[in-house]
Write an enzyme that holds these catalytic residues in place. Structure first.
Site, PDB file in Angstrom:
ATOM      1  N   GLY A  73       0.803  -1.222   0.000  1.00  0.00           N
ATOM      2  CA  GLY A  73       0.000   0.000   0.000  1.00  0.00           C
ATOM      3  C   GLY A  73       0.833   1.268   0.000  1.00  0.00           C
ATOM      4  O   GLY A  73       0.541   2.223  -0.733  1.00  0.00           O
ATOM      5  N   ASN A 160      -8.854   3.738   7.991  1.00  0.00           N
ATOM      6  CA  ASN A 160      -8.247   2.645   8.752  1.00  0.00           C
ATOM      7  C   ASN A 160      -8.485   2.735  10.251  1.00  0.00           C
ATOM      8  O   ASN A 160      -8.228   1.778  10.966  1.00  0.00           O
ATOM      9  CB  ASN A 160      -6.737   2.572   8.473  1.00  0.00           C
ATOM     10  CG  ASN A 160      -6.065   3.909   8.562  1.00  0.00           C
ATOM     11  OD1 ASN A 160      -6.427   4.842   7.850  1.00  0.00           O
ATOM     12  ND2 ASN A 160      -5.092   4.036   9.438  1.00  0.00           N
ATOM     13  N   CYS A 336       0.740   2.518  12.808  1.00  0.00           N
ATOM     14  CA  CYS A 336       1.947   3.017  12.157  1.00  0.00           C
ATOM     15  C   CYS A 336       2.873   3.732  13.110  1.00  0.00           C
ATOM     16  O   CYS A 336       2.453   4.538  13.922  1.00  0.00           O
ATOM     17  CB  CYS A 336       1.572   3.947  11.027  1.00  0.00           C
ATOM     18  SG  CYS A 336       0.958   2.988   9.677  1.00  0.00           S
TER      19      CYS A 336
HETATM   20  N1  PLP Z   1      -3.186   2.970   3.507  1.00  0.00           N
HETATM   21  C1  PLP Z   1      -3.987   2.570   4.502  1.00  0.00           C
HETATM   22  C2  PLP Z   1      -5.372   3.119   4.598  1.00  0.00           C
HETATM   23  C3  PLP Z   1      -3.520   1.664   5.456  1.00  0.00           C
HETATM   24  O1  PLP Z   1      -4.323   1.284   6.455  1.00  0.00           O
HETATM   25  C4  PLP Z   1      -2.196   1.167   5.343  1.00  0.00           C
HETATM   26  C5  PLP Z   1      -1.654   0.244   6.370  1.00  0.00           C
HETATM   27  O2  PLP Z   1      -2.084   0.221   7.489  1.00  0.00           O
HETATM   28  C6  PLP Z   1      -1.409   1.593   4.264  1.00  0.00           C
HETATM   29  C7  PLP Z   1      -1.927   2.497   3.369  1.00  0.00           C
HETATM   30  C8  PLP Z   1      -0.023   1.061   4.074  1.00  0.00           C
HETATM   31  O3  PLP Z   1      -0.073  -0.213   3.477  1.00  0.00           O
HETATM   32  P1  PLP Z   1       1.206  -1.220   3.549  1.00  0.00           P
HETATM   33  O4  PLP Z   1       1.277  -1.688   4.958  1.00  0.00           O
HETATM   34  O5  PLP Z   1       0.860  -2.312   2.586  1.00  0.00           O
HETATM   35  O6  PLP Z   1       2.379  -0.439   3.110  1.00  0.00           O
END
Ligand code: PLP
Length: 393
Positions: A73, A160, A336
């Site tokens: 992502g 999220n 995060c």
């Molecule tokens: N975008 C959203 C809405 C997310 O919830 C996340 C991860 O929690 C990401 C992007 C990042 O994705 P990745 O962990 O595959 O880099």
């Protein structure tokens, strides 16, 4: 006796489905040739990659040629934001159009927010569309501000932290009426709710495999046919030159299989998750005083897998640690590292009081979550909240 483990942090990552793992294994030890090679051995790997491309495309109503495999992502979001910015004169881009405005929702994930902050330093103007108390983005803000100087509108499909589903169709139409590109971060939505890139007229869409019971470190960016995007990674020219680098074949095979399973079982899984979520809300609200459900309760407007809850007079982080010690995993806001102990920007944008933000915890469920696990969790939360309130008393 082994310690219990109840995992309620599925918005952070999910367990790899056993069938996904089975599909991946041969591509580590048997079909390990480089898919870009010219041998028949390579052709086997290439064929598996193309099957996965088709599976990922089907999940979002795209055609296979519009799927660019990435590392997940974060990379997909960066490729979309910087790719559009570069087409508008940032860095080494073609420097002809010079649209300088970007509109995103205030509740975006750091994978979109931080590339945009970087672009602000380079002279782009970034506007943050506000949201209501449940995290639903104000599309009127986009309408008022999206103009001929706007390069990109990026509105996440599902949040999220709160699970709120955004009106991406309206946001895309507003972007297009000003000639801007529309991107949506569908990392939480893909594989969880039906997505149709044609119906919503989406130009760019990010997916991550590990949020839908696939392996980590793989994902995709949907790039609408005909859209010109500046590459993010240069090298051997793989993935139509948009993302060079030898393809992660086992990861891509697993991701494709996970997309297929998610698509076929989506309705059943969602009905199950909705039932679980309602049971859990009932157990919490009936047994614990001073509980607030932060996520919208209206079915169809939120992901049934994400529930944000606040508890009066306690710290969400203390509750999360207490639960963790008892083998129950949940999170405070997003998982995060970049949040760095700061209050959630999502709940802040939603206008929640400081106390309610401090007392917030996110529970997120999956098809593997059981009713019994939620009953144990609700009982444990009740005990922990009572104890924490006594200590703080
Ligand atoms: N975008 C959203 C809405 C997310 O919830 C996340 C991860 O929690 C990401 C992007 C990042 O994705 P990745 O962990 O595959 O880099």
């Amino acid at each position: 006796m082994s310690k219990q483990r109840i995992y309620l942090d599925n918005a952070a990552s999910t367990a790899v489905d056993r069938d996904v793992l089975e599909a991946m294994i041969p591509y580590f030890t048997e079909e390990y040739a480089n898919p870009s090679g010219s041998s028949s051995f390579s052709a086997n790997a290439r064929s598996a990659v193309e099957t996965a491309r088709d599976q990922a495309a089907q999940l979002i109503g795209a055609s296979a040629g519009e799927i660019i495999f990435t590392s997940g992502g974060t990379e997909s979001d960066n490729a979309a934001v910087f790719g559009v910015a570069r087409m508008n004169g940032y860095g080494s881009g073609p420097d002809k159009i010079r649209r300088r405005r970007i509109i995103i929702s205030a509740t975006e994930h750091p994978a979109v927010l931080n590339p945009c902050r970087e672009l602000e330093k380079q002279g782009f103007e970034v506007l943050y569309a506000p949201c209501d108390e449940y995290g639903f983005t104000d599309t009127d803000h986009i309408k008022r501000n999206c103009d001929a100087g706007t390069a990109l509108v990026s509105i996440m499909s599902a949040n999220n932290e709160l699970g709120s589903l955004q009106d991406t169709g309206t946001a895309a139409a507003l972007a297009h009426s000003a000639g801007a590109v529309f991107h949506t971060d569908a990392v939480q939505a893909a594989g969880h709710i039906p997505i149709d890139v044609r119906k919503d007229d989406v130009d760019l869409l990010s997916i991550s495999s590990h949020k839908l019971h696939g392996p980590k470190g793989v994902g995709a960016l949907f790039v609408r046919n005909g859209l010109k995007l500046y590459p993010n990674v240069f090298g051997g020219g793989q993935e139509k030159g948009l993302r060079s680098g030898t393809l992660n074949v086992p990861g891509i095979v697993g991701f494709g299989k996970a997309c297929e399973i998610a698509r076929i079982s989506m309705d059943r899984t969602n009905a199950y998750l909705l039932e679980l979520r309602n049971i859990f809300i009932k157990l919490l609200t009936e047994n614990i005083p001073g509980v607030h459900i932060n996520s919208c309760m209206e079915p169809g407007k939120v992901l049934p897998s994400i529930l944000s809850v606040s508890f009066d007079a306690i710290e969400g982080t203390s509750l999360q640690i207490e639960l963790d010690m008892k083998g129950i995993t949940c999170s405070t806001g997003s998982a995060c590292a970049s949040s760095g102990g700061k209050p959630s920007h999502v709940l802040t944008a939603a206008g929640l009081s400081d106390e309610r933000i401090r007392g917030s915890v996110r529970f997120s469920f999956s098809k593997y979550t059981t009713r019994e696990e939620l009953e144990i969790t609700a009982r444990t939360v009740s005990e922990c909240v009572k104890r924490l309130r006594e200590i703080l008393g």
